[in-house]
Enzyme design. Structure first.
Site, short mmCIF file in Angstrom:
data_model
loop_
_atom_site.label_atom_id
_atom_site.label_comp_id
_atom_site.label_asym_id
_atom_site.label_seq_id
_atom_site.Cartn_x
_atom_site.Cartn_y
_atom_site.Cartn_z
N SER A 113 0.83 -1.40 0.01
CA SER A 113 0.04 0.03 -0.07
C SER A 113 0.91 1.24 -0.06
CB SER A 113 -0.90 -0.03 1.19
OG SER A 113 -1.78 1.04 1.18
N HIS A 114 0.81 2.11 0.99
CA HIS A 114 1.27 3.25 1.15
C HIS A 114 2.70 3.51 1.50
CE1 HIS A 114 -0.44 2.08 4.88
NE2 HIS A 114 0.56 2.98 5.71
N ASP A 277 -3.53 6.16 -3.18
CA ASP A 277 -2.26 5.52 -2.66
C ASP A 277 -1.83 4.47 -3.41
OD1 ASP A 277 -4.09 3.72 -2.17
OD2 ASP A 277 -3.25 3.04 -0.51
N ASP A 279 -1.80 1.04 -3.69
CA ASP A 279 -2.44 0.12 -4.28
C ASP A 279 -3.94 0.49 -4.59
OD1 ASP A 279 -3.21 0.40 -1.55
OD2 ASP A 279 -3.85 -1.79 -1.19
N ASP A 281 -6.29 2.04 -2.90
CA ASP A 281 -7.64 1.86 -2.18
C ASP A 281 -8.03 2.91 -1.18
OD1 ASP A 281 -5.70 1.58 -0.30
OD2 ASP A 281 -6.45 -0.54 0.50
N ARG A 282 -7.16 4.09 -1.25
CA ARG A 282 -7.48 5.27 -0.36
C ARG A 282 -7.56 6.40 -1.43
NH1 ARG A 282 -3.87 5.77 4.17
NH2 ARG A 282 -2.29 4.62 2.97
N LYS A 376 -11.80 -1.03 0.67
CA LYS A 376 -11.92 0.54 0.34
C LYS A 376 -11.55 0.83 -0.95
CE LYS A 376 -7.64 1.27 3.35
NZ LYS A 376 -7.34 0.09 3.70
C1 VG1 Z 1 -3.22 2.10 8.32
C2 VG1 Z 1 -4.67 3.11 8.54
C3 VG1 Z 1 -5.83 2.20 8.33
C4 VG1 Z 1 -5.65 1.31 7.24
C5 VG1 Z 1 -4.47 0.43 6.99
C6 VG1 Z 1 -4.34 -0.25 5.57
O1 VG1 Z 1 -3.19 1.12 9.42
O2 VG1 Z 1 -4.36 3.90 9.71
O3 VG1 Z 1 -6.77 2.98 8.82
O4 VG1 Z 1 -6.76 0.36 7.35
O5 VG1 Z 1 -3.44 1.56 6.95
O6 VG1 Z 1 -4.30 0.74 4.70
P1 VG1 Z 1 -2.22 1.16 10.71
O7 VG1 Z 1 -2.13 0.38 11.42
O8 VG1 Z 1 -0.73 1.62 10.17
O9 VG1 Z 1 -2.90 2.58 11.36
V1 VG1 Z 1 -3.67 0.57 3.47
O10 VG1 Z 1 -3.95 1.70 2.21
O11 VG1 Z 1 -3.29 -1.07 3.26
O12 VG1 Z 1 -4.44 -0.05 1.92
CO CO Z 2 -3.78 1.12 0.38
#
Ligand code: VG1
Ligand code: CO
Length: 543
Positions: A113-114, A277, A279, A281-282, A376
């Site tokens: 992801s991010h 982001d 992947d 999803d955000r 998401k």
């Molecule tokens: C973070 C965010 C959470 C989100 C997770 C996965 O987790 O706070 O709200 O669901 O990332 O997002 P954490 O545990 O670091 O707070 V991501 O875009 O995998 O796509």
């Molecule tokens: Co993501």
């Protein structure tokens, strides 16, 4: 063309976090590391022989190599067919869409992801079940248990794997269908939103800037926004996915989406700005010279949902993660629908959607989605907003201000202390936890603690209980501070502090969020000893 069984030894660190297993790519590159985890996934599943698996990733460094390994392992383990995105690409929401559309057994998504990519960056892998959503804890726990016991894995030695074009081939008896990564997703979007009205708005001169941050949404946004909806060429910036995301941090927030934010706060700002982001999803959304918090975005989508064809019949309910502001709760109350409060991480929303209890859900971390998939969905949120623009024909700032005037404003901010020492961060949480029972009634500044707890969630559908999901401290008058440790970081620990204050009086609505929350920032440090436990005077990221 033979199937091999390879002897291996367990790695003790394959515990999936908030969204799958995330580690430095160097960790994944150790011999057998990826294979062990993939075999542990397969060993945790029952009845997938001759079934279909969906496979794709966010295109980061190592993606294609890992896809080839997983294809060879899926064949050797007995899957009948794999649907894989061309060039090994699938955004997280598109993977969820494809799993559901083709009624696949499940899917494997390669993404961190991010988290940054590249040879020194991170890599990740997650398993999604047949409903298209992240595996529930029952499965991720089983995967971890298998990973601790593993002695061997199965893999085909077939080397001829061509993923650069849409076609089909067999791999040791398993059918591999290379699919266009965008088509199925674009078709689903067209079924939910009024593409004609949005296209007419673009023809009328509406200006959008979409920052794909060199990540996976580039091809999706270019196809849907520019080609199908007619937004002008150049609407999508940083639209070619790069294996290292251009050296950036594909996190759509005010700090990391700098290029977009600068343009949106300039004299030539377009009507609407958005970023996604790594992947896909955000989402972050902004109006001209106006930032919308993700919590407010969810509240406004909820309030305006019936303007959008896919949601015209109304919402069955909504859900938000615990640290997300309570703005949506009041909209739900006004609409007479349920609002659920879940732990952080998308998997908790899936059960509620499968049971038909919620239609929309969201998190403060720029994640919004609906029951159209079980993840998401960044671009979906952008299209939802475009549809609202097309109907209401008002600037973003006016729509948000009207919303605050009607429902009150939840001032909200998240302060992240990234990459701090693990021991200090854990000590902070442990000490706070030990004081929870005595906090109610204590005063800080002129605020008195009304409740203090460590959030625990009982799933209303399957009754499963998740404890230790974040410390909530509520004050009389409705202010709230939440503390939790990130489950997605790969270096040290990340402390997240969430601050919230509800304000009904419209005269105070124009105040800057950080100014409105300043006393809560001081109280948060007083409560938890942030400076002394983390050694940091200021957060790394404020959103
Ligand atoms: C973070 C965010 C959470 C989100 C997770 C996965 O987790 O706070 O709200 O669901 O990332 O997002 P954490 O545990 O670091 O707070 V991501 O875009 O995998 O796509
Ligand atoms: Co993501």
């Amino acid at each position: 063309m033979t199937q091999q069984t390879i002897q291996t030894q367990a790695f003790p660190d394959q515990l999936p976090g908030t969204s799958g297993l995330r580690k430095k790519i160097r960790v994944f590159q150790q011999p057998h590391y990826l294979e062990n985890f993939v075999q542990s996934i397969f060993d945790s599943l029952y009845g997938f022989e001759r079934e279909t698996l969906v496979l794709g990733g966010d295109g980061r460094y190592g993606n294609l190599e890992a896809i080839a390994v997983i294809l060879r392992m899926a064949a050797a383990n007995g899957f009948g067919r794999v649907l894989v995105g061309r060039d090994g690409l699938l955004s997280t929401p598109a993977a969820s869409c494809v799993i559901r559309k083709y009624q696949a057994f499940g899917g494997i998504i390669l993404s961190a992801s991010h988290n940054p990519g590249g040879p020194d960056g991170d890599f990740g892998i997650k398993y999604n079940t047949g409903n298209g959503g992240p595996a529930p804890e029952k499965i991720t726990d089983a995967i971890f248990e298998h990973s601790r016991q593993i002695r061997e894995y199965h893999i085909s030695d077939e080397a001829d794997i061509a993923l650069h074009q849409v076609h089909e081939f067999t791999l040791d008896g398993m059918l591999v269908s290379v699919i266009d990564p965008v088509d199925d997703y674009a078709e689903l979007m067209a079924s939910l939103f009024d593409f004609d009205a949005i296209a007419a708005m673009f023809r009328g001169g509406f200006r959008l800037r979409f920052d794909a941050m060199h990540a996976i949404t580039g091809p999706y946004a270019t196809e849907i926004l520019e080609r199908r909806l007619g937004a002008s060429a150049g609407t999508v910036i940083n639209g070619i996915p790069l294996t290292d995301f251009g050296g950036g941090h594909p996190d759509p927030n005010l700090v990391y989406a700098k290029q977009l934010v600068e343009e949106m706060f300039s004299d030539t700002a377009p009507d609407f700005g958005a970023a996604s982001d790594g992947d896909g999803d955000r989402n972050m959304v902004l109006g001209a010279n106006f930032f919308v918090t993700p919590s407010d975005s969810l509240a406004l989508l909820t309030a305006n949902a019936t303007l959008v064809p896919g949601y015209a019949a109304g919402l069955t309910g909504v859900a938000r993660s615990m640290p997300t502001s309570m703005a949506t709760d009041r909209v739900a109350e006004a609409l007479g629908i349920d609002c659920f409060e879940t732990p952080t991480g998308w998997k908790f929303f899936g059960n509620l959607m499968d049971a038909g209890k919620v239609t929309l859900c969201g998190e403060e971390s720029f994640g919004t989605g609906s029951s159209h998939v079980r993840e998401k969905d960044g671009l979906w949120a952008v299209l939802f907003w475009l549809n609202i623009f097309a109907v209401r024909q008002q600037p973003m700032a006016d729509m948000v201000r009207e919303h605050w005037a009607c429902y009150g404003r939840n001032f909200y901010s998240r302060h992240d202390y990234e990459g701090v020492g693990k021991a200090g961060a854990e000590a902070l949480m442990t000490e706070l936890r030990a004081r929870l029972a005595t906090l109610p009634g204590e005063s800080f500044g002129n605020l008195c603690v009304a409740y203090a707890d460590d959030f625990s969630y009982t799933d209303p559908v399957d009754g499963s209980v998740s404890t230790g999901q974040g410390i909530r401290i509520g004050f009389e008058g409705g202010d709230r501070i939440v503390f939790r440790l990130s489950g997605t970081g790969t270096e040290g620990a990340t402390l997240r502090v969430y601050l919230e204050r509800f304000e009904v009086d419209v005269q105070h609505h124009e105040q800057d969020a950080q100014a409105a929350l300043a006393d809560l920032v001081v109280i948060a440090d007083e409560l938890a000893g942030i400076r002394c436990h983390t050694g940091r005077d200021v957060p790394t990221v404020i959103t």
